[in-house]
Scaffold this active site. Structure first.
Site, short mmCIF file in Angstrom:
data_model
loop_
_atom_site.label_atom_id
_atom_site.label_comp_id
_atom_site.label_asym_id
_atom_site.label_seq_id
_atom_site.Cartn_x
_atom_site.Cartn_y
_atom_site.Cartn_z
N SER A 19 43.34 54.43 39.39
CA SER A 19 43.32 55.18 39.03
C SER A 19 41.62 55.24 39.00
CB SER A 19 43.31 56.13 37.23
OG SER A 19 44.86 55.76 37.09
N LYS A 38 36.96 44.49 44.12
CA LYS A 38 36.89 45.84 43.26
C LYS A 38 35.64 46.86 43.01
CE LYS A 38 40.01 47.55 39.07
NZ LYS A 38 40.21 46.12 37.79
N SER A 87 37.95 36.90 42.40
CA SER A 87 39.54 35.82 43.45
C SER A 87 40.40 36.93 44.18
CB SER A 87 40.27 35.12 42.54
OG SER A 87 39.75 34.63 41.14
N TYR A 88 40.25 36.40 45.79
CA TYR A 88 41.40 36.85 46.71
C TYR A 88 42.89 36.07 46.72
CZ TYR A 88 44.20 37.95 50.62
OH TYR A 88 45.18 38.07 51.08
N GLU A 93 51.17 40.67 45.02
CA GLU A 93 52.04 40.79 43.26
C GLU A 93 53.17 39.89 43.33
OE1 GLU A 93 50.63 45.01 43.49
OE2 GLU A 93 52.23 44.89 43.14
N ASP A 132 47.93 45.28 29.13
CA ASP A 132 48.76 46.24 29.99
C ASP A 132 49.38 45.23 30.94
OD1 ASP A 132 48.17 48.46 32.89
OD2 ASP A 132 50.06 48.35 31.87
N LYS A 134 52.59 43.19 33.47
CA LYS A 134 53.19 43.40 34.03
C LYS A 134 53.45 43.30 35.43
CE LYS A 134 51.22 47.62 35.47
NZ LYS A 134 50.68 49.11 36.14
N GLU A 136 53.22 43.89 38.80
CA GLU A 136 52.31 44.45 39.07
C GLU A 136 51.04 43.72 38.74
OE1 GLU A 136 53.89 45.63 37.96
OE2 GLU A 136 54.77 47.94 38.46
N ASN A 137 50.42 42.90 37.80
CA ASN A 137 49.29 42.65 37.20
C ASN A 137 49.11 40.92 37.43
OD1 ASN A 137 48.24 44.90 37.09
ND2 ASN A 137 48.16 44.89 35.11
N ASP A 150 43.51 42.63 36.18
CA ASP A 150 43.67 44.14 35.88
C ASP A 150 42.97 43.91 34.25
OD1 ASP A 150 44.21 46.95 36.49
OD2 ASP A 150 43.14 46.26 35.33
#
Ligand SMILES: NC(=O)Nc1ccc2c(c1)=C(Cc1cc(-c3cccc(C(=O)NCCN4CCCCC4)c3)c[nH]1)C(=O)N=2
Length: 295
Positions: A19, A38, A87-88, A93, A132, A134, A136-137, A150
């Site tokens: 967001s 980021k 970090s890359y 994910e 948070d 999950k 995805e993180n 994140d």
């Protein structure tokens, strides 16, 4: 040290969007190293009053020094944007692998859940709650070990402030506006806005269930339907779900945060790491072990 500038990097494809941020794959000109940068638009952050979240994410990232977490290398800004050089995670994910495989077998689930347990133990020992967590993180480095990311929603438990209740609304509820991602948010974050380490253990329980079955335990068309199932502890195990894994999930998905395996009130991480689900895990060598072959 000399501050980096955007001109020190070649920016490539977008590898993440949130967001309030966009994450780019970037290459540092001087070293040829790849990073994830980021980028946050200052105007958007100020307009949405998210300056505190950005400052907290930087504060948390600067405290982290562990193989299972994304690392913050540099920060800098220009007139319009903030830049976090991170970090890359070359393999992206964990969720992408889960979706491709539908679900993980017990061996792969055990490996990734054990890595998340070590990561949460480190994070909670630092007095930090992710809030948070999950799939995805949970990112994957080139060796397929986890890199948790994140921290925009994270909370730093500060002992001197812990006792003082947060500002409350007219119903005596805490004004803490933050709520995580619907499928993984804990009941206490929905009811009394109380945030505790145990909220991350609830999310872990949802992830254990999801790695082994392919779907999160609390599902629904709308967020309010998911929230209702969470607060009513309304979920079922698919037929054939492994019994030992089921016991672990049931001991993490307790409505009472003080009854969740791994929380301070239940003796902390010893009893969680001692659960039969982790029977063959060598906790000390995990970061150095070869990750299971997912594909
Ligand atoms: N909110 C945040 O802080 N977000 C962040 C922070 C740091 C960060 C971050 C996000 C990253 C995101 C990211 C995204 C990707 C990525 C994007 C697109 C494609 C791929 C990719 O090729 N993945 C291969 C994995 N597939 C999976 C399914 C089977 C075939 C292979 C990776 C790699 N890393 C990253 O590398 N570092």
């Amino acid at each position: 040290p000399i501050k980096k500038t955007p001109e020190d990097f070649i920016f490539g494809k977008v590898i993440g969007e949130g967001s309030y941020s966009t994450v780019y794959l970037a290459k540092e000109l001087s070293s040829g190293k790849e990073f994830a940068i980021k980028v946050l638009e200052k105007k958007h952050i100020m307009r949405e009053r998210k300056g505190d979240y950005v400052m907290r994410e930087k504060e948390v990232l600067m405290k982290l020094n562990h193989p299972f977490f994304i690392r913050l290398y540099y920060t800098f800004q220009d007139e319009d944007r903030l830049y976090f050089v991170l970090s890359y995670a070359k393999r992206g994910e964990l969720l992408d692998y889960l979706n491709k495989l539908s679900s993980f077998d017990e061996h792969c689930s055990r490996f990734y859940i054990a890595e998340m347990v070590l990561a949460l133990q480190y994070l909670h020992d630092l007095g930090i709650i992710h809030r948070d967590l999950k799939p995805e993180n949970v990112l994957l480095n080139d060796d397929m070990h986890i890199l948790i990311t994140d921290f925009g929603s994270a909370k730093i438990m500060r002992p001197e402030k812990e006792e003082r209740p947060k500002s409350e609304d007219s119903h005596g509820r805490r004004r803490n506006s933050f709520v995580g991602t619907a499928q993984y948010v804990s009941p206490e974050m929905l009811t009394n806005k109380k945030t505790c380490y145990s909220s991350d253990l609830w999310a872990l329980g949802c992830i254990v269930y999801q790695l082994m079955s392919g779907l999160p335990p609390f599902r629904g068309g709308h967020e309010y339907q998911i929230f209702q199932k969470i607060t009513n502890l309304e979920y079922e195990f698919p037929d054939g779900f492994d019994k030992v894994t089921r016991d672990l999930v049931e001991n993490l998905l307790k409505l009472d945060p003080e009854k969740r395996l791994g929380c301070p009130e239940m003796g902390g991480y010893g009893p969680l790491k001692g659960h039969p689900f982790f029977k063959n895990v060598n906790w000390d060598s995990l970061p150095d072990e070869t990750a299971p072959d997912l594909l």
